[in-house]
Design an enzyme around this catalytic site. Structure first.
Site, PDB file in Angstrom:
ATOM      1  N   ASP A 165      17.056  77.515  55.413  1.00  0.00           N
ATOM      2  CA  ASP A 165      15.753  77.568  54.749  1.00  0.00           C
ATOM      3  C   ASP A 165      15.343  76.189  54.238  1.00  0.00           C
ATOM      4  O   ASP A 165      16.178  75.295  54.087  1.00  0.00           O
ATOM      5  CB  ASP A 165      15.815  78.538  53.566  1.00  0.00           C
ATOM      6  CG  ASP A 165      16.881  78.136  52.576  1.00  0.00           C
ATOM      7  OD1 ASP A 165      18.008  77.794  53.019  1.00  0.00           O
ATOM      8  OD2 ASP A 165      16.617  78.133  51.352  1.00  0.00           O
ATOM      9  N   GLU A 166      14.055  76.064  53.972  1.00  0.00           N
ATOM     10  CA  GLU A 166      13.502  74.901  53.275  1.00  0.00           C
ATOM     11  C   GLU A 166      14.025  73.571  53.807  1.00  0.00           C
ATOM     12  O   GLU A 166      14.489  72.726  53.054  1.00  0.00           O
ATOM     13  CB  GLU A 166      13.843  75.000  51.770  1.00  0.00           C
ATOM     14  CG  GLU A 166      13.217  76.204  51.098  1.00  0.00           C
ATOM     15  CD  GLU A 166      13.480  76.213  49.589  1.00  0.00           C
ATOM     16  OE1 GLU A 166      12.522  76.433  48.843  1.00  0.00           O
ATOM     17  OE2 GLU A 166      14.639  75.991  49.173  1.00  0.00           O
ATOM     18  N   VAL A 167      13.941  73.396  55.095  1.00  0.00           N
ATOM     19  CA  VAL A 167      14.439  72.149  55.671  1.00  0.00           C
ATOM     20  C   VAL A 167      13.298  71.130  55.744  1.00  0.00           C
ATOM     21  O   VAL A 167      12.353  71.302  56.514  1.00  0.00           O
ATOM     22  CB  VAL A 167      15.037  72.395  57.073  1.00  0.00           C
ATOM     23  CG1 VAL A 167      15.634  71.098  57.608  1.00  0.00           C
ATOM     24  CG2 VAL A 167      16.082  73.497  57.018  1.00  0.00           C
TER      25      VAL A 167
END
Lengths: 498, 528
Positions: free
Chosen positions: A291-293
């Site tokens: 997530d949230e890369v």
């Protein structure tokens, strides 16, 4: 609420020498899982009162409950995803002596039955005895979903072992069965990894670490309570702390996240970590995050930009490359993979077909995931993030994992859901009251047959109030229901009305 | 922050990260009277044991043995210890156990009991034993608490070790009364919660649990003499039977902690009238207790009689604070009675308190009263009265001048429900401020931090109390020469203690936020 309950109004007194017998069980309890569960049952039902066990001169055996007779049909005590957790619990006051009767396919179903039994016991103030007051009682029960999770986060704040064990104890009270352990993240790396022994240099301090033995102790502690531990390695976007021990994992000293996609060492290290994981964490699944890369460091670092160009990748396809390669490594260690939903949103069709997509961003995702034929865990943050303190228990209760999913074959792909207690503002001082009582609302949503779920949460206010007071009576710091998450009570009053 | 403290902080950080040894400063909270230590490490043996050869105390009740078991529990709770020593075990680096010698065979716990101890670990025996000498078993329990703080888990060897031997500690408390108030009237606290509080008090060497059991909101305690009193409980399950209260007292006593029971009369007693409405001036004016009714005093006599069978501490607390007497004048029946007796609201208040005192004395108690009683009619109070300060500073000074004893709890510093009282404020509250004469100093028997329960239930009691109560615990235990002049000198040591509490399963809050607040962001326990 169990699937089916029938009860009367006759009271039985718990006998002084209340005991466990397992005659007729195929399960022999060599590891003492059932016996320990029974001991814990006695502990919790007696913890808040001093029971009197003198019955006077003439004891009428017919009003005493002598113990519990447990019959378990499988001798196997392996705890794994999909294990049969069903049970039957009957208390018919006609025996001589009387025994409660539990039948379960596995010892883990029997543990659930003991939890249910514990909630039927109460202290009678007049007689000073411990009683079961609604016999005869007949309960048939099984979970709706196989995955009923709670996330804790030991990277933002280290949680000492006793805190994690208390959380596990309380999960069992609510029949949650997966502890999703978000062990490491960008802030700290508290876990020992023998293959790469400098990784835990990224811990906050020496005492704020978990040895392999400690992690294995947690897994074993949870397993003996019917709870699997899902370990997470959140790559590549939540891994800055890894570079404290191995700076080569950082794109550069000034741009430290995500992990360097261009470096073979990155994947060698992930392989080592997952190899070590597989020796500790025996659950079928491992969580690989994803997530949230924010991939901008990859383009900002000349070395990596060059590599991307050589490989014909851009930031987006490199993210895909990373996640898919990490998946392959996990598969090679025998795991099935769970990934956060961004991986599905970006390149869902490329994911391994056994991937379980973990929803978090919002509602409606599960619908898309199961349409695509993948499995899904529901944790939409607007309802099931416990660190969102404005998600009140009613909101948590009403979050339906199968919203808009009507086809049975698609419904089966939703393996369950999970409430998440992200640790930015949770340390050893406030973990229990952030989790409880709101996690209990999700626990009923995930356990109980839809026919038995309240359409309006206010119908179950008194029952969940009772459960929160029960948690308090068992030493769990469950917060009031009528305030935002983990807030102090607004004024003096009864536990049952706050 | 001074240059030195920055350096110390940095050093601490470096030590935490690179892990040479533990900090130079020895991490014991509260700080003992005298500590000398070296740098030799001893490994706690697998069969670490307790021996009491030479003790006059025979531990028939198992108080010491249970204390030793708890010691083993807390020092092993946060880690999985490895006990294999490899092939050749060098006995000289193992600590085989603790040898405790207690000079008194008496295990009676009472105000003023000798709590002193000596703890020596000299690694020259074969086998090595830590050596504890104490006048009473309660001093020995304190020594075990100190010992527990000397143990830590060595990450390299995976062993439990004591790393600062040889060590010699001589210790005793500065004050005999080191209290914590909990309030089970505003919110009921289940037994496991109270027991957890008692456990954690022992870690900080606090020795009085002031149990504010009943108040105007609810009456959770069973009183056999007047069985309808606990009709004033919030609910049936939110009650304490006599057996439960006795269980609490016994649980505390076995940890060296006395329980001070409070009956806050006449001003905080509305809930009594649920069961006995005759105690109310009228249905619409329910507080204070009816001063004109003999039944009021008969009932107080019954309650204190029942108390005396459960609560064996020398003192009982009779409250006497915040008495709004207007109901007495507003109720015609009582107004008439006042006139007949030649009393006004103020003298009737005095009459009530003094009569309640006499009843308590008749049951063998000495009385503690909140300071309003002293402020209004101090010279009339029984001379054995202990005046419990709360309104503000400077009161103890007046009380001891008047020759009475005093407990310090000024709310601006020592009320834990005042969430803006930070640990530094708590730490710096000196009970003997402006009291210089030794005979007056002796009259200050101690102090107490108060966790009033309006906003404290089972969900937040631990983090409201800890770590701030620890700051008061050091103020009350430690010799003034060893107290920090500037609380920032002890930041790293109290941080260590709060993390220790977390490691023992106690929900102690961060130090750098207001009382019981959540941590402000991600970070180490040792720096929040």
């Amino acid at each position: 609420m169990p699937e089916s309950v029938e009860y009367g109004n006759k009271t039985l007194i718990i006998s002084k020498d209340f005991g466990l017998k397992i005659d007729g069980s195929k399960y022999k309890d060599k590891a003492g899982i059932l016996k320990d569960g029974f001991t814990r049952l006695l502990d919790v039902v007696t913890s808040n009162n001093v029971i009197e066990y003198n019955y006077g001169k003439k004891v009428d055996q017919s009003v005493l409950l002598q113990g519990i007779h447990v019959v378990i049909l499988s001798e196997d005590d392996k705890l794994q995803y999909g294990v049969d957790e069903s049970y039957k619990l009957n208390i018919y006051p006609k025996g001589n002596p009387n025994y409660a009767y539990i039948e379960a396919a596995t010892v883990y179903g029997a543990l659930h039955a003991l939890q249910t039994f514990s909630q039927l016991c109460h202290f009678n103030l007049n007689t000073r005895k411990l009683v079961v007051s609604q016999t005869p009682i007949s309960i048939t029960d099984q979970p709706r979903f196989s995955y009923r999770g709670l996330l804790i986060d030991t990277s933002r704040h280290y949680q000492p072992l006793p805190m994690i064990k208390k959380v596990i104890d309380s999960m069992a009270y609510a029949k949650l069965n997966v502890l999703h352990w978000h062990i490491v993240d960008e802030q700290s790396f508290p876990l020992e990894i023998p293959s790469f022994p400098k990784l835990w240099n990224g811990a906050y301090s020496r005492p704020e670490r978990y040895t392999v033995a400690a992690a294995a102790d947690i897994v074993s502690y949870a397993q003996r309570r019917g709870i699997n531990v899902l370990a997470e390695l959140d790559v590549p976007g939540h891994a800055r702390s890894w570079g404290i021990g191995y700076p080569a994992l950082w794109p550069s000293k000034t741009c430290q996240e995500p992990l360097d996609v261009s470096n073979e060492f990155t994947f060698k290290l992930i392989d080592g970590v997952l190899s070590d994981f597989s020796k500790i964490f025996k659950y079928r699944f491992v969580h690989l995050g994803g997530d949230e890369v924010d991939t901008s460091c990859w383009n900002l670092t000349p070395r990596i930009r060059k590599w991307l160009k050589q490989k014909g990748l851009n930031e987006s396809t490199a993210y895909e490359y990373f996640v898919l390669r990490a998946q392959k490594i996990a598969l090679s260690h025998g795991y099935e993979v769970i990934n956060w939903e961004e991986t599905f949103n970006h390149f869902g069709s490329k994911l391994d077909r056994k991937t379980v997509v973990h929803n978090w961003l919002g509602g409606g995702v599960a619908e898309q995931v199961v349409k695509a034929g993948l499995r899904c865990i529901v944790s939409n943050q607007d309802k099931w993030y416990l660190d969102h303190l404005d998600n009140d228990w009613q909101t948590v209760y009403m979050n339906e994992p199968l919203t808009n999913i009507t086809k049975p074959e698609q419904q089966k792909l939703v393996i369950g859901g999970e409430v998440c207690a992200w640790g930015e503002h949770i340390d050893g001082s406030d973990i229990e009251q952030t989790i409880w009582p709101r996690a209990a609302a999700a626990a009923e949503r995930l356990w109980t047959h839809p026919d038995k779920l309240a359409k309006d949460p206010n119908e179950v206010t008194s029952r969940i109030s009772n459960f929160r007071c029960l948690l308090n009576q068992r030493g769990v710091a469950a917060a009031p229901l009528d305030v935002p998450g983990r807030a102090a009570p607004i004024g003096p009053g009864s536990c049952y009305f706050q």
